[in-house]
Design a protein around this motif. Structure first.
Motif, PDB file in Angstrom:
ATOM      1  N   ARG A  60      14.152  15.334  33.595  1.00  0.00           N
ATOM      2  CA  ARG A  60      13.713  16.661  34.042  1.00  0.00           C
ATOM      3  C   ARG A  60      14.947  17.362  34.587  1.00  0.00           C
ATOM      4  NH1 ARG A  60      12.440  21.078  34.871  1.00  0.00           N
ATOM      5  NH2 ARG A  60      10.486  21.921  35.679  1.00  0.00           N
ATOM      6  N   ARG A  61      15.185  18.607  34.193  1.00  0.00           N
ATOM      7  CA  ARG A  61      16.417  19.316  34.553  1.00  0.00           C
ATOM      8  C   ARG A  61      16.096  20.715  35.055  1.00  0.00           C
ATOM      9  NH1 ARG A  61      18.875  18.769  28.696  1.00  0.00           N
ATOM     10  NH2 ARG A  61      16.640  18.781  28.278  1.00  0.00           N
ATOM     11  N   CYS A  62      16.850  21.174  36.055  1.00  0.00           N
ATOM     12  CA  CYS A  62      16.687  22.556  36.494  1.00  0.00           C
ATOM     13  C   CYS A  62      17.964  23.030  37.183  1.00  0.00           C
ATOM     14  CB  CYS A  62      15.491  22.718  37.428  1.00  0.00           C
ATOM     15  SG  CYS A  62      15.565  21.722  38.909  1.00  0.00           S
ATOM     16  N   GLU A  63      18.189  24.325  37.095  1.00  0.00           N
ATOM     17  CA  GLU A  63      19.374  24.940  37.683  1.00  0.00           C
ATOM     18  C   GLU A  63      19.044  25.372  39.106  1.00  0.00           C
ATOM     19  OE1 GLU A  63      22.596  28.408  36.376  1.00  0.00           O
ATOM     20  OE2 GLU A  63      21.187  27.553  34.907  1.00  0.00           O
ATOM     21  N   VAL A  64      19.742  24.801  40.081  1.00  0.00           N
ATOM     22  CA  VAL A  64      19.444  25.044  41.495  1.00  0.00           C
ATOM     23  C   VAL A  64      20.737  25.088  42.301  1.00  0.00           C
ATOM     24  CG1 VAL A  64      18.336  24.138  43.585  1.00  0.00           C
ATOM     25  CG2 VAL A  64      17.182  23.924  41.383  1.00  0.00           C
ATOM     26  N   ASN A  65      20.831  26.079  43.183  1.00  0.00           N
ATOM     27  CA  ASN A  65      21.909  26.162  44.166  1.00  0.00           C
ATOM     28  C   ASN A  65      21.372  25.588  45.470  1.00  0.00           C
ATOM     29  OD1 ASN A  65      23.884  26.818  46.010  1.00  0.00           O
ATOM     30  ND2 ASN A  65      23.668  29.031  45.795  1.00  0.00           N
ATOM     31  N   VAL A  66      21.869  24.418  45.874  1.00  0.00           N
ATOM     32  CA  VAL A  66      21.308  23.756  47.049  1.00  0.00           C
ATOM     33  C   VAL A  66      21.613  24.485  48.348  1.00  0.00           C
ATOM     34  CG1 VAL A  66      21.305  21.474  45.980  1.00  0.00           C
ATOM     35  CG2 VAL A  66      23.301  22.217  47.320  1.00  0.00           C
ATOM     36  N   ALA A  67      22.520  25.454  48.325  1.00  0.00           N
ATOM     37  CA  ALA A  67      22.825  26.238  49.527  1.00  0.00           C
ATOM     38  C   ALA A  67      21.873  27.403  49.704  1.00  0.00           C
ATOM     39  CB  ALA A  67      24.270  26.738  49.479  1.00  0.00           C
ATOM     40  N   ASP A  68      20.959  27.590  48.759  1.00  0.00           N
ATOM     41  CA  ASP A  68      19.989  28.685  48.796  1.00  0.00           C
ATOM     42  C   ASP A  68      18.617  28.112  49.121  1.00  0.00           C
ATOM     43  OD1 ASP A  68      17.960  30.574  47.922  1.00  0.00           O
ATOM     44  OD2 ASP A  68      19.559  31.670  46.908  1.00  0.00           O
ATOM     45  N   GLU A  69      18.105  28.408  50.317  1.00  0.00           N
ATOM     46  CA  GLU A  69      16.847  27.783  50.745  1.00  0.00           C
ATOM     47  C   GLU A  69      15.687  28.135  49.831  1.00  0.00           C
ATOM     48  OE1 GLU A  69      14.107  26.858  54.661  1.00  0.00           O
ATOM     49  OE2 GLU A  69      15.720  28.344  54.831  1.00  0.00           O
ATOM     50  N   ALA A  70      15.627  29.369  49.353  1.00  0.00           N
ATOM     51  CA  ALA A  70      14.533  29.760  48.475  1.00  0.00           C
ATOM     52  C   ALA A  70      14.541  28.925  47.191  1.00  0.00           C
ATOM     53  CB  ALA A  70      14.628  31.244  48.144  1.00  0.00           C
ATOM     54  N   GLU A  71      15.727  28.675  46.655  1.00  0.00           N
ATOM     55  CA  GLU A  71      15.816  27.881  45.429  1.00  0.00           C
ATOM     56  C   GLU A  71      15.435  26.422  45.690  1.00  0.00           C
ATOM     57  OE1 GLU A  71      19.245  28.298  42.949  1.00  0.00           O
ATOM     58  OE2 GLU A  71      19.465  30.443  43.369  1.00  0.00           O
ATOM     59  N   VAL A  72      15.852  25.879  46.835  1.00  0.00           N
ATOM     60  CA  VAL A  72      15.505  24.496  47.166  1.00  0.00           C
ATOM     61  C   VAL A  72      13.994  24.371  47.385  1.00  0.00           C
ATOM     62  CG1 VAL A  72      15.802  22.631  48.848  1.00  0.00           C
ATOM     63  CG2 VAL A  72      17.775  23.994  48.112  1.00  0.00           C
ATOM     64  N   ALA A  73      13.408  25.325  48.091  1.00  0.00           N
ATOM     65  CA  ALA A  73      11.962  25.298  48.315  1.00  0.00           C
ATOM     66  C   ALA A  73      11.207  25.355  46.992  1.00  0.00           C
ATOM     67  CB  ALA A  73      11.557  26.469  49.212  1.00  0.00           C
ATOM     68  N   ALA A  74      11.672  26.198  46.080  1.00  0.00           N
ATOM     69  CA  ALA A  74      11.036  26.309  44.770  1.00  0.00           C
ATOM     70  C   ALA A  74      11.167  25.005  43.992  1.00  0.00           C
ATOM     71  CB  ALA A  74      11.642  27.470  43.988  1.00  0.00           C
ATOM     72  N   LEU A  75      12.332  24.365  44.094  1.00  0.00           N
ATOM     73  CA  LEU A  75      12.551  23.090  43.409  1.00  0.00           C
ATOM     74  C   LEU A  75      11.530  22.058  43.868  1.00  0.00           C
ATOM     75  CD1 LEU A  75      14.125  20.877  41.853  1.00  0.00           C
ATOM     76  CD2 LEU A  75      15.660  20.724  43.835  1.00  0.00           C
ATOM     77  N   PHE A  76      11.358  21.928  45.177  1.00  0.00           N
ATOM     78  CA  PHE A  76      10.426  20.914  45.671  1.00  0.00           C
ATOM     79  C   PHE A  76       8.974  21.309  45.409  1.00  0.00           C
ATOM     80  CE2 PHE A  76      14.222  19.331  47.660  1.00  0.00           C
ATOM     81  CZ  PHE A  76      14.036  17.958  47.602  1.00  0.00           C
TER      82      PHE A  76
END
Length: 253
Positions: free
Chosen positions: A47-63
């Motif tokens: 499973r793959r996705c593009e995520v910037n771990v320094a961006d809280e919105a992106e991390v929240a969306a990932l989880f």
């Protein structure tokens, strides 16, 4: 091993080695990375996705995606990081300092923040944070990186204390100098800063270990798989160097 494993910066370098090792061990692998091309080169069954771990919105969306698709996560490998600038502290721009801490330290914090509720709900889990020997000894000309990696060790030990009662373990791996493109960039920048050749800097790093060599991504990956496994069921709050045994963190050539 079975289990659901998330690896940040998992499309290349040490993270890719971790993903391959967990895959070989029978785990389900989810790779998050900012490098679109590297992600596209990963095996189709990851499973793959593009995520910037320094961006809280992106991390929240990932989880949120992980919860929806997997129902939870068994292992978080908080591996994302950047080298930061190579310069004396008085020459480091505040913007570069903040970026280095944002990706390395805040990225690990954000991933742990959103993984913890999922792991608590299932009453189990393992968090593996990729710190560095720079977080144990310091690192001349790399103040932002060393500060971030020291912070990640403090984060790992605190998470172990907070999450242990819920059956969740947390440990930090401290790689030494790792063979690969990222370290090559460090070697060339440090050589320029010190007025040395790349080979002289390389030799200095290698001579600073009792085993006289750099480590490889697979060495870090093997430790991550162990720490996530039942074989390490009572290993938590530990800082484990995989570095060929550093005996002089700042060798002079």
């Amino acid at each position: 091993m079975s289990g659901r494993v998330l690896i940040t910066a998992g499309a290349s370098g040490v993270g890719r080695a971790m993903a391959e090792a967990f895959d070989a061990a029978g785990a389900q692998v989810w790779v998050a990375d900012v490098d679109h091309q590297a992600l596209s080169d990963c095996p189709d069954h990851w499973r793959r996705c593009e995520v910037n771990v320094a961006d809280e919105a992106e991390v929240a969306a990932l989880f949120g995606e992980i919860e929806a698709e997997w129902g939870g996560v068994d292992t978080l490998c908080a591996n994302a990081g950047i080298a930061g600038p190579t310069a004396l502290v008085e020459d480091v721009a505040l913007e570069d300092w903040r970026l280095c801490l944002a990706v390395n330290l805040e990225g690990a914090f954000l991933c742990a923040k959103y993984a913890s509720p999922l792991m608590k709900r299932q009453g189990s889990g393992a968090v593996v944070i990729t710190s560095s020997t720079a977080g144990q000894y310091g690192y001349p000309n790399r103040a932002p990186y060393a500060a971030a990696k020291w912070g990640m060790i403090g984060l790992a030990k605190t998470l172990a204390m907070e999450l242990g009662p819920h059956g969740i373990r947390c440990n930090a791996i401290c790689p030494g100098a790792v063979e690969g493109p990222r370290m090559e960039g460090v070697l060339h920048r440090e050589a320029q800063a010190k007025g040395m050749t790349r080979d002289e800097v390389y030799a200095g790093y290698a001579s600073g270990t009792s085993m006289g060599r750099f480590v490889e991504g697979r060495d870090i990956a093997n430790m991550a798989v162990f720490l996530a496994s039942d074989a390490a069921r009572l290993v938590s709050g530990q800082v484990i160097a995989v570095d060929g045994h550093t005996v002089n963190p700042d060798p002079k050539v």
